[in-house]
Design an enzyme around this catalytic site. Structure first.
Site, PDB file in Angstrom:
ATOM      1  N   LYS A 176     -13.687   2.790  -2.265  1.00 35.10           N
ATOM      2  CA  LYS A 176     -14.702   3.125  -1.392  1.00 35.10           C
ATOM      3  C   LYS A 176     -15.914   3.963  -1.721  1.00 35.10           C
ATOM      4  CE  LYS A 176     -11.619   3.093   2.691  1.00 35.10           C
ATOM      5  NZ  LYS A 176     -10.732   3.670   3.741  1.00 35.10           N
TER       6      LYS A 176
ATOM      7  N   GLU B  82       0.614  -1.160  -0.186  1.00 35.37           N
ATOM      8  CA  GLU B  82       0.106  -0.049  -0.058  1.00 35.37           C
ATOM      9  C   GLU B  82       0.781   1.197   0.063  1.00 35.37           C
ATOM     10  OE1 GLU B  82      -4.230  -0.301   1.750  1.00 35.37           O
ATOM     11  OE2 GLU B  82      -3.257   1.227   3.092  1.00 35.37           O
TER      12      GLU B  82
ATOM     13  N   HIS C 135       7.432 -26.824   1.514  1.00 30.71           N
ATOM     14  CA  HIS C 135       6.499 -27.746   0.863  1.00 30.71           C
ATOM     15  C   HIS C 135       5.604 -27.189  -0.123  1.00 30.71           C
ATOM     16  CE1 HIS C 135       8.555 -30.681   3.470  1.00 30.71           C
ATOM     17  NE2 HIS C 135       8.654 -29.469   4.287  1.00 30.71           N
TER      18      HIS C 135
HETATM   19  O1  PA5 Z   1      -3.101   2.127   6.164  1.00 27.88           O
HETATM   20  C1  PA5 Z   1      -3.979   2.387   5.954  1.00 27.88           C
HETATM   21  O2  PA5 Z   1      -4.236   3.649   5.947  1.00 27.88           O
HETATM   22  C2  PA5 Z   1      -5.321   1.733   5.471  1.00 27.88           C
HETATM   23  O3  PA5 Z   1      -5.065   0.418   4.976  1.00 27.88           O
HETATM   24  C3  PA5 Z   1      -6.342   2.126   6.555  1.00 27.88           C
HETATM   25  O4  PA5 Z   1      -5.551   1.394   7.808  1.00 27.88           O
HETATM   26  C4  PA5 Z   1      -7.703   0.998   6.402  1.00 27.88           C
HETATM   27  O5  PA5 Z   1      -7.919   1.391   5.216  1.00 27.88           O
HETATM   28  C5  PA5 Z   1      -8.354   1.285   7.388  1.00 27.88           C
HETATM   29  O6  PA5 Z   1      -8.662   2.638   7.538  1.00 27.88           O
HETATM   30  P1  PA5 Z   1      -9.334   3.250   8.971  1.00 27.88           P
HETATM   31  O7  PA5 Z   1      -8.554   3.105  10.009  1.00 27.88           O
HETATM   32  O8  PA5 Z   1      -9.598   4.488   8.781  1.00 27.88           O
HETATM   33  O9  PA5 Z   1     -10.701   2.609   8.987  1.00 27.88           O
END
Ligand code: PA5
Length: 458
Positions: free
Chosen positions: A428, A292, A314
């Site tokens: 989203k 990410e 394995h």
């Molecule tokens: O690293 C990030 O920003 C994302 O993976 C968020 O943690 C994830 O989308 C969850 O978001 P939130 O903490 O706002 O619910």
């Protein structure tokens, strides 16, 4: 006396594995950029643009998380940890890394903390399964979302609100702790109105860098994890990474090796393979952090893959050994085991078994790592190894902070911002459109305009 994590890049070098390895010169050529990026990162740290560096010494925040955890533990046996992505993976890594493998099945006096459940996904099978198994009367809820508006987490809250209502008025309000932005977002608004207990997530700490905020510390403390040891390990790693010398700074060196393997040696796939079941969830955490943070343009984005040794010997290792030569493996091994099992001598007339007797299971696991790394090297396939002196809170703190700093450094090395995730946000919007969220109508229309052909559905 606590020992340092060790990073060994021998089997990533041309000296050890020939042409597929990186050279001392490759690393030395990076040195001026390393110094410049280090200065920029440290400036961002100093000006609080990147506060994740200083979380390990934020005692006020850790004490607040510990105090609420201690309070919950007095009244409840279970904690439902609601959250997804960066609001779940870190706490899961801590829980599986540092608690007994069957923590939730142990009696209270042996567990030394609450039972933790991580529904994570908005999957009704998992969530209703958890609700079948826990007594809600004895169950508290950590609602964790930094933005305060994540659909998966709210879906679980909506189910719980209705279930707790059956226990009487106020039952839910007493049991929820909201971990979210200090001011903004739906969860903050709802928590304030309902008078829930809350813990803040510092706005400038990104979700996947938030394991050492209340996001990770509240569940960790509730499970009985040594939060102070964890933070001390992370603080030690921050100190080691204050050097702008690649050969003194394990996080920069790890990132530089992965970057050079990608950009100079065509290895865009990063396998993360700890030889410890307890670190499976840490592989998941690493995958999210790396993917990410760095997957940002069509040309930049190493692909992380999770594995675990020796299980994947394995499975995945055949591909690593003889498949396309486009992968780099990072092993993690634990030097001194917390628990070991001696292998007794037996079946000595059977060559397949006899050689094992007299050794131990931990020894076998570590020899398997050594053998796999050596076999890969012999086939000209590079790897590096992180050695944890022990799998304890201090070691875990070092490991997690190493990768956070490595990622913060790898971003600018690749020329991308590692702290945003515009690709996640795009999806989203469509969720909002499809489920009828006000103001999101146009995303639904956009999807409808795609009109898939029935001929292509078999
Ligand atoms: O690293 C990030 O920003 C994302 O993976 C968020 O943690 C994830 O989308 C969850 O978001 P939130 O903490 O706002 O619910």
């Amino acid at each position: 006396m606590t020992a340092n994590l060790v990073l060994d890049i021998n089997l990533a070098t041309d000296e050890q594995i020939g042409a597929n390895g990186i050279s001392l010169r490759d690393l030395e050529e990076l040195a001026p950029r390393v110094k410049q990026l280090h200065a920029e990162l440290q400036e961002k740290r100093r000006t609080k643009v990147l506060p994740f560096f200083d979380l390990p010494t934020d005692t006020a925040a850790s004490e607040a998380a510990k105090a609420i955890a201690a309070d919950l533990s007095k009244s409840y046996d279970n904690l439902l940890v609601l959250g997804i992505g960066g609001s779940s993976l870190g706490a899961k890594a801590l829980f599986s890394g540092l608690c007994h493998p069957l923590h939730n099945l142990l009696p209270k006096e042996k567990r030394g903390g609450m039972r933790l459940f991580f529904p994570d996904n908005a999957d009704p099978v998992t969530f209703s399964g958890i609700l079948d198994a826990v007594d809600l009367e004895k169950t508290a809820v950590a609602a964790i979302t930094k933005s305060g508006g994540t659909a998966e987490t709210w879906s679980q809250m909506l189910v719980l609100r209705e279930r707790y209502a059956r226990l009487g008025e106020g039952a839910f309000d007493q049991r929820v702790v909201a971990v979210t932005d200090p001011e903004k977002g739906a969860l903050r608004r709802v928590a304030t109105k309902a008078g829930w207990r809350t813990l803040p997530v510092p706005p400038a700490v990104g979700g996947r860098f938030s394991v050492l905020t209340a996001v990770g510390l509240l569940p960790a403390a509730a499970a009985g994890i040594d939060v102070d040891g964890l933070l001390a390990g992370a603080a030690d790693m921050v100190r080691r990474c204050e050097s702008d010398d690649l050969f003194q700074n394990p996080a920069y060196l790890a990132a530089a090796v992965l970057y050079l393997m990608d950009t100079k040696k065509g290895r865009r796939i990063d396998v993360f393979m700890p030889y410890a079941d307890a670190l499976r969830e840490t592989s998941d955490w690493f995958v999210q952090l790396w993917a990410e943070s760095l997957g940002k343009t069509k040309d930049v984005g190493p692909t992380p893959i999770r594995a675990v040794g020796a299980t994947d010997q394995h499975s995945l290792v055949q591909l690593l050994m003889e498949g396309p030569n486009d992968k780099f493996t990072t092993f993690v091994r634990v030097d001194a085991p917390n628990v070991d099992l001696p292998l007794s001598k037996g079946w000595e007339d059977q060559g397949d078994v006899a050689y094992l007797g007299g050794h131990s299971m931990h020894e076998l696991l570590n020899v398997e790592h050594q053998a796999t790394a050596a076999a890969l090297a012999q086939a000209g396939r590079p790897s590096m190894t992180i050695r944890l002196p022990r799998l304890d809170a201090h070691g875990m703190g070092q490991l997690l902070m190493l990768w956070e700093i490595a990622t913060a450094f790898a971003g600018p090395l690749y020329g991308v911002n590692p702290f945003d995730q515009p690709g996640v946000e795009a999806g989203k919007k469509f969720i909002g459109g499809l489920l009828g969220r006000a103001g999101y109508e146009r995303y639904k229309s956009e999807l409808e305009q795609r009109s898939p052909k029935p001929d292509w559905v078999v």
